[in-house]
Design an enzyme around this catalytic site. Structure first.
Site, PDB file in Angstrom:
ATOM      1  NE  ARG A 123      -2.784   0.511   3.437  1.00 36.29           N
ATOM      2  CZ  ARG A 123      -2.074   0.676   4.556  1.00 36.29           C
ATOM      3  NH1 ARG A 123      -1.317   1.741   4.725  1.00 36.29           N
ATOM      4  NH2 ARG A 123      -2.098  -0.232   5.511  1.00 36.29           N
ATOM      5  CE1 TYR A 137     -16.925  11.792 -14.821  1.00 31.64           C
ATOM      6  CE2 TYR A 137     -16.415  11.823 -12.481  1.00 31.64           C
ATOM      7  CZ  TYR A 137     -16.818  11.141 -13.609  1.00 31.64           C
ATOM      8  OH  TYR A 137     -17.119   9.818 -13.524  1.00 31.64           O
ATOM      9  CG  ASP A 155     -10.096  16.491 -14.262  1.00 31.20           C
ATOM     10  OD1 ASP A 155      -9.495  15.874 -15.152  1.00 31.20           O
ATOM     11  OD2 ASP A 155     -11.063  16.008 -13.645  1.00 31.20           O
ATOM     12  CE  LYS A 178     -13.323   8.320 -17.258  1.00 30.03           C
ATOM     13  NZ  LYS A 178     -13.607   9.600 -16.636  1.00 30.03           N
TER      14      LYS A 178
HETATM   15  C1  LIG Z   1     -13.966  10.078 -15.317  1.00 27.22           C
HETATM   16  C2  LIG Z   1     -13.525  11.402 -14.844  1.00 27.22           C
HETATM   17  C3  LIG Z   1     -13.199  11.631 -13.505  1.00 27.22           C
HETATM   18  C4  LIG Z   1     -13.341  10.555 -12.435  1.00 27.22           C
HETATM   19  O1  LIG Z   1     -12.482   9.501 -12.657  1.00 27.22           O
HETATM   20  P1  LIG Z   1     -12.795   7.975 -12.200  1.00 27.22           P
HETATM   21  O2  LIG Z   1     -11.566   7.266 -12.616  1.00 27.22           O
HETATM   22  O3  LIG Z   1     -14.027   7.540 -12.935  1.00 27.22           O
HETATM   23  O4  LIG Z   1     -13.031   8.003 -10.732  1.00 27.22           O
HETATM   24  C5  LIG Z   1     -12.746  12.888 -13.138  1.00 27.22           C
HETATM   25  N1  LIG Z   1     -12.653  13.889 -14.051  1.00 27.22           N
HETATM   26  C6  LIG Z   1     -12.984  13.708 -15.352  1.00 27.22           C
HETATM   27  C7  LIG Z   1     -12.862  14.862 -16.287  1.00 27.22           C
HETATM   28  C8  LIG Z   1     -13.428  12.472 -15.788  1.00 27.22           C
HETATM   29  O5  LIG Z   1     -13.768  12.311 -17.067  1.00 27.22           O
END
Ligand SMILES: *Cc1c(COP(=O)(O)O)cnc(C)c1O
Length: 419
Positions: free
Chosen positions: A65, A117, A188, A213
């Site tokens: 961890r 998001y 982000d 993503k």
């Molecule tokens: C999917 C997404 C998140 C969250 O990510 P997870 O891996 O699904 O928890 C945060 N910001 C954006 C822009 C996203 O597309």
């Protein structure tokens, strides 16, 4: 810098210590196995590591961890691609957000762009408050920021491009004001990936990703990451990464690292496809408006040129279809290559209706104020053939917008009306 000093960051046979993106994507954090020479790292499943005497582990690892070989290597690769000194991996993008928000003292204030998001919005409004962190949302953060700052403001949260309207924020403009007040700026960068945009180069303090993503890119891992330059931030967030324990598995780190090695190829192809689809949509009579940062008609195209590699628009776009919500739903059910599904950034193309899916949790008034109307369709372009994707979008538009009109015409006395 020599290879012996930085055996992991530097590829063994590369000619110069300063490498371009593709070279870093393939080699950063990818040392050859010193024992077998294996060019691909082994998956290290061990949760614990032997110690030769009390408190003296054989290598640098103690317990998985806290750190493990696969996560360390992946984090090195992310740091290299985001031009950061440090990177940390988490079990999801959302866990990354949670760790950063958790690092703020109770009573702190955060300013965020409005159309974040959906899960980030949910965390800000439903979870952060429980440890007394308040978030103010702004639809035009570059203009409002100075007015919104309070003595207890500690963090500014930017998504650029935003989800799902693809509006942009000039990171440098916001960071300049924030830094005058000692406030950290988080970006982000999920929608563009580090190949197209490096927020730290534009003044951000922390860049976060849903690795789920583009970085992993194959729709088979849920994971997140944050990258930054401050050693103080590194101490604080490393402590929380271990203390909260929302860490990715060794196998997921290995998979995401494998995905990351082709990020530049996928991001280029997705951009090429999205550009073709955006142009096709823009010239269709069945479309009200197209949101794509790579189009010169985008209201913030100057920001695209300033912040994105070669003015690339990325693989994401959204558009308003004629015929309202029903047409948007019909469109998503009529595509043959694009799959109707949430998420984005994978090799396969996806479509969705944010107002009824990813952003359904946000009240309609707030949603529409941010441009998320019921007729908005969000598209994630994958890396299939450009020609096929364009043709698929055009045939689905005909079915969604023209098809029902013909049927209604027939029902209005021109044809057989079923009993
Ligand atoms: C999917 C997404 C998140 C969250 O990510 P997870 O891996 O699904 O928890 C945060 N910001 C954006 C822009 C996203 O597309």
């Amino acid at each position: 810098m020599t290879f012996t000093e930085h055996p992991i960051e530097t590829p063994p046979r590369a000619p110069s210590p300063v490498h371009k993106f593709g070279t870093l994507a393939v080699h950063a954090g990818s040392p050859h196995d010193p024992v077998t020479g294996a060019v691909i790292e082994a998956i290290s499943l061990s949760t614990t590591f032997a110690q030769t005497s009390v408190g003296h582990p054989v290598g640098v690892f103690e317990y998985s961890r806290s750190s493990n070989p696969n996560r360390d290597n992946f984090e090195r690769a992310i740091a290299a691609l985001e031009h950061a000194r440090y990177a940390l991996a988490f079990s999801s993008g959302s866990a990354t957000t949670a760790n950063i928000l958790q690092s703020l003292a109770a009573g702190s204030h955060v300013i965020s762009v409005s159309d974040v998001y959906g899960g980030t919005h949910r965390y800000f409004t439903k979870v952060a408050l429980s440890h007394n962190v308040q978030v103010t949302f702004s639809p035009s953060i570059e203009i409002d920021i100075a007015e919104l700052i309070r003595p207890e403001t500690k963090l500014i949260w930017i998504e650029t491009p935003s989800n799902p309207t693809l509006s942009l924020v000039d990171i440098r403009r916001v960071a300049t004001v924030a830094h005058q007040h000692g406030i950290l700026v988080v970006v982000d960068n999920t929608f563009l990936s580090p190949y197209i945009q490096n927020p730290l180069d534009h003044g951000a303090d922390i860049v976060v990703h849903s690795v789920t993503k583009y970085i992993n890119g194959h729709s088979d891992v849920v994971m997140g990451a944050a990258a930054f330059n401050s050693s103080e931030l590194n101490d604080r967030l490393t402590f929380l990464q271990n203390a909260i324990g929302a860490v990715p598995s060794a196998f997921d780190c290995w998979l995401a690292h494998r995905g990351l090695k082709t990020l530049h190829l996928r991001a280029r192809e997705a951009t090429k496809n999205a550009t073709a689809v955006a142009h096709a949509l823009q010239s269709s009579p069945h479309v009200v408006a197209v949101n794509y940062p790579g189009l010169p008609s985008h209201p913030q195209y100057a920001v695209t040129l300033k912040q994105h590699r070669d003015g690339m628009g990325g693989g994401m776009l959204s558009f308003r279809i004629r015929g309202g919500h029903e047409a948007a739903e019909r469109f998503c059910q009529s595509t043959k290559i694009f799959t109707l599904a949430e998420s984005l950034g994978g090799v396969e193309s996806l479509v969705e209706v944010p107002g009824a899916m990813t952003h359904a949790g946000i009240p309609r008034e707030q949603r529409e104020a941010a441009g998320v109307y019921d007729d908005l369709v969000r598209v994630s372009c994958g890396i299939e053939d450009e020609y096929d994707l364009k043709a698929d979008v055009l045939q689905a538009l005909e079915k969604a917008v023209v098809g029902p009109k013909i049927k209604n015409g027939l029902a209005n006395g021109h044809g057989h009306v079923p009993a």
